[in-house]
Design an enzyme around this catalytic site. Structure first.
Site, short mmCIF file in Angstrom:
data_model
loop_
_atom_site.label_atom_id
_atom_site.label_comp_id
_atom_site.label_asym_id
_atom_site.label_seq_id
_atom_site.Cartn_x
_atom_site.Cartn_y
_atom_site.Cartn_z
N GLY A 240 5.42 0.03 9.05
CA GLY A 240 4.02 -0.16 8.66
C GLY A 240 3.15 1.07 8.60
N PRO A 276 10.72 1.84 9.61
CA PRO A 276 9.80 2.50 8.67
C PRO A 276 10.29 2.33 7.23
CG PRO A 276 11.29 4.11 9.62
CD PRO A 276 11.59 2.79 10.31
N GLY A 277 9.35 2.15 6.34
CA GLY A 277 9.68 2.08 4.91
C GLY A 277 8.86 3.10 4.15
N ARG A 278 7.61 2.70 3.88
CA ARG A 278 6.72 3.52 3.06
C ARG A 278 6.60 4.97 3.56
NH1 ARG A 278 2.35 1.08 0.33
NH2 ARG A 278 2.62 -0.71 1.71
N CYS A 343 -0.04 -7.14 -21.96
CA CYS A 343 -1.15 -8.00 -22.37
C CYS A 343 -1.69 -8.80 -21.19
CB CYS A 343 -0.71 -8.89 -23.51
SG CYS A 343 -0.34 -7.87 -24.95
N GLU A 344 -2.25 -8.07 -20.25
CA GLU A 344 -2.94 -8.62 -19.08
C GLU A 344 -4.02 -7.62 -18.72
OE1 GLU A 344 -2.10 -11.36 -17.17
OE2 GLU A 344 -0.10 -11.80 -17.94
N TYR A 372 7.76 0.74 -2.81
CA TYR A 372 7.24 -0.46 -3.49
C TYR A 372 6.90 -0.14 -4.95
CZ TYR A 372 7.13 -1.66 1.40
OH TYR A 372 7.50 -1.86 2.71
C1 LIG Z 1 7.94 -4.47 4.96
C2 LIG Z 1 8.49 -4.42 6.33
C3 LIG Z 1 8.71 -3.20 6.97
C4 LIG Z 1 8.34 -1.87 6.36
O1 LIG Z 1 6.99 -1.72 6.14
P1 LIG Z 1 6.42 -0.29 5.68
O2 LIG Z 1 4.98 -0.51 5.58
O3 LIG Z 1 7.04 0.02 4.37
O4 LIG Z 1 6.82 0.69 6.73
C5 LIG Z 1 9.30 -3.21 8.23
N1 LIG Z 1 9.64 -4.36 8.82
C6 LIG Z 1 9.45 -5.56 8.26
C7 LIG Z 1 9.86 -6.78 8.97
C8 LIG Z 1 8.86 -5.63 6.99
O5 LIG Z 1 8.64 -6.82 6.43
#
Ligand SMILES: *Cc1c(COP(=O)(O)O)cnc(C)c1O
Length: 419
Positions: A240, A276-278, A343-344, A372
């Site tokens: 997150g 971690p993702g983003r 077309c939106e 994303y």
């Molecule tokens: C989406 C998600 C993440 C990653 O969130 P980021 O904001 O990209 O770091 C981690 N854990 C769970 C369970 C998620 O749904």
């Protein structure tokens, strides 16, 4: 920081001119920097280096490209997956099954069984019902499922409503007040090994205080469970952490986050898990696009680009901001509305934005598109599925082909009774 910058007045990814990639692959195209991805993976790991036992599971949903996953596997990352498809990608990329965590409120029976057969490391259960089903499946397969219970701590992550996941009204996890009872019941079921708790309060978090509050609540729940004789050896703190989308945005750094976690979890004596993702992928990618034309408006001119909401959905879905920059800036600026061809009316990237002056036929980028971005792409308006490229120094390679509308059309058929 990232590795997209001007060299001789022209935007490059590491040492590769984006114009060279656009010439060969066409536009729109996502371009990722290997150096940025590796750096972010290392910075995040280093930020947690004061913690004794850590497992990092990259949130595959933020960027599931096979080459990205391989790079992160090489960095020692596991994966947090939310579907069988993501699990199979992580395995195909060389991640060990043991290093995979399976999250999500809607894991189907088939997915639970497939994950058990694959031997994944941890199921983050999101309901009592799911735990009961998994117990039965595990028994039928003569397997044991290692689990945590995801708890909804009812804190406001102070992020966009559509990416907030830790408030009572969100679908994720079990209610905090019911969690201890559910944990105790699940711990008594055959085939399940309950080893801890999981929490994830939202995405693009720009203020650490809600996370800190959530983790403190989780620590209290952990103590309560231990006092009741339960094992809690793992605490999964989710992902997150936000990233700067606008030049000048000030966000907590991974180091700030690591310090906060170290303070809260100092005496927990657990393996801490992170998803971690983003923060790993966001600034590692740009979406390269060509200006189709600049259309006169009643107010600002409309810069119509060949990328659209099907290629980069975040502005349409979350009103998200992506910085826009010319690949060969002239130094002139213009105020414009930036839109795609779909077309939106929601196919709008920016309104009344001060940008580098651009003309028809010129290239530009949307920055911070590595998370994303491509993964949310679709083929709406019978457009191609956008390709992806990875750059490494002077080298680059296509890591996902453009899927042409003809290939999608070829997968459709007209039934006999309509001929
Ligand atoms: C989406 C998600 C993440 C990653 O969130 P980021 O904001 O990209 O770091 C981690 N854990 C769970 C369970 C998620 O749904």
């Amino acid at each position: 920081m990232d590795h997209f910058g001007l060299v001789d007045g022209e935007l490059h990814a590491e040492q590769v001119p984006l114009a060279a990639i656009a010439r060969e692959v066409g536009t729109p195209v996502y371009v990722y920097s290997r150096a940025t991805l590796s750096r972010h993976a290392q910075v995040f790991r280093e930020a947690l280096s004061a913690l004794p036992r850590v497992h990092i599971a990259f949130a595959v949903k933020s960027n599931p490209n096979l080459a990205v996953l391989r790079l992160l596997a090489n960095e020692g990352y596991g994966a947090d997956v939310v579907s069988e498809g993501e699990m199979n990608r992580a395995l195909a990329a060389g991640m060990k099954a043991q290093d995979i965590v399976f999250s999500g409120v809607g894991k189907t029976r088939a997915e639970l069984a497939a994950a058990l057969r694959a031997g994944i490391g941890q199921f983050n259960l999101e309901s009592e019902e799911e735990g009961v089903e998994l117990s039965a499946i595990a028994q039928s397969l003569d397997a044991r499922a290692t689990c945590t219970l995801r708890v909804n701590p009812d804190v406001d992550a102070r992020t966009h409503a559509k990416i907030s996941t830790g408030k009572a009204e969100n679908k994720f996890g079990v209610a905090y007040d019911r969690a201890a009872g559910i944990y105790a019941r699940l711990a008594g079921l055959p085939g399940l090994e309950m080893r801890g708790l999981a929490v994830h309060i939202g995405s693009q978090i720009s203020d650490l205080e809600p996370s800190r509050q959530a983790f403190v609540r989780m620590g209290a729940l952990m103590e309560e469970l231990r006092a009741g004789g339960h094992t809690v050896s793992h605490m999964d703190l989710g992902g997150g952490l936000g990233v700067p989308y606008k030049a000048g945005d000030a966000l907590p750094t991974p180091a700030d986050y690591g310090r906060m976690v170290a303070e809260v979890a100092r005496d927990w004596d657990v393996t801490l898990m992170f998803e971690p993702g983003r923060v790993i992928t966001g600034n590692s990618g740009v979406l390269v696009t060509e200006v189709v034309r600049v259309k006169q408006g009643t107010g600002n001119p409309w810069v119509v680009v060949d990328a659209a909401m099907n290629d980069l959905a975040r502005p349409a879905m979350y009103d998200a901001w992506h910085d826009f920059a010319a690949v060969k800036p002239t130094g002139e600026a213009m105020t414009a509305n930036i839109v795609g061809p779909i077309c939106e009316s929601s196919d709008t990237f920016a309104m009344a934005r001060e940008i580098d002056a651009v003309k028809a036929g010129e290239l530009a980028v949307f920055r911070t598109a590595g998370a994303y971005g491509a993964t949310m792409a679709n083929t709406y308006n019978s457009r191609a599925l956008v390709p992806e490229v990875m750059v490494d120094g002077e080298k680059w390679a296509i890591v996902a082909n453009r899927i042409e509308p003809a290939a999608i059309l070829a997968a459709e058929q007209v039934p006999d009774w309509l001929r």
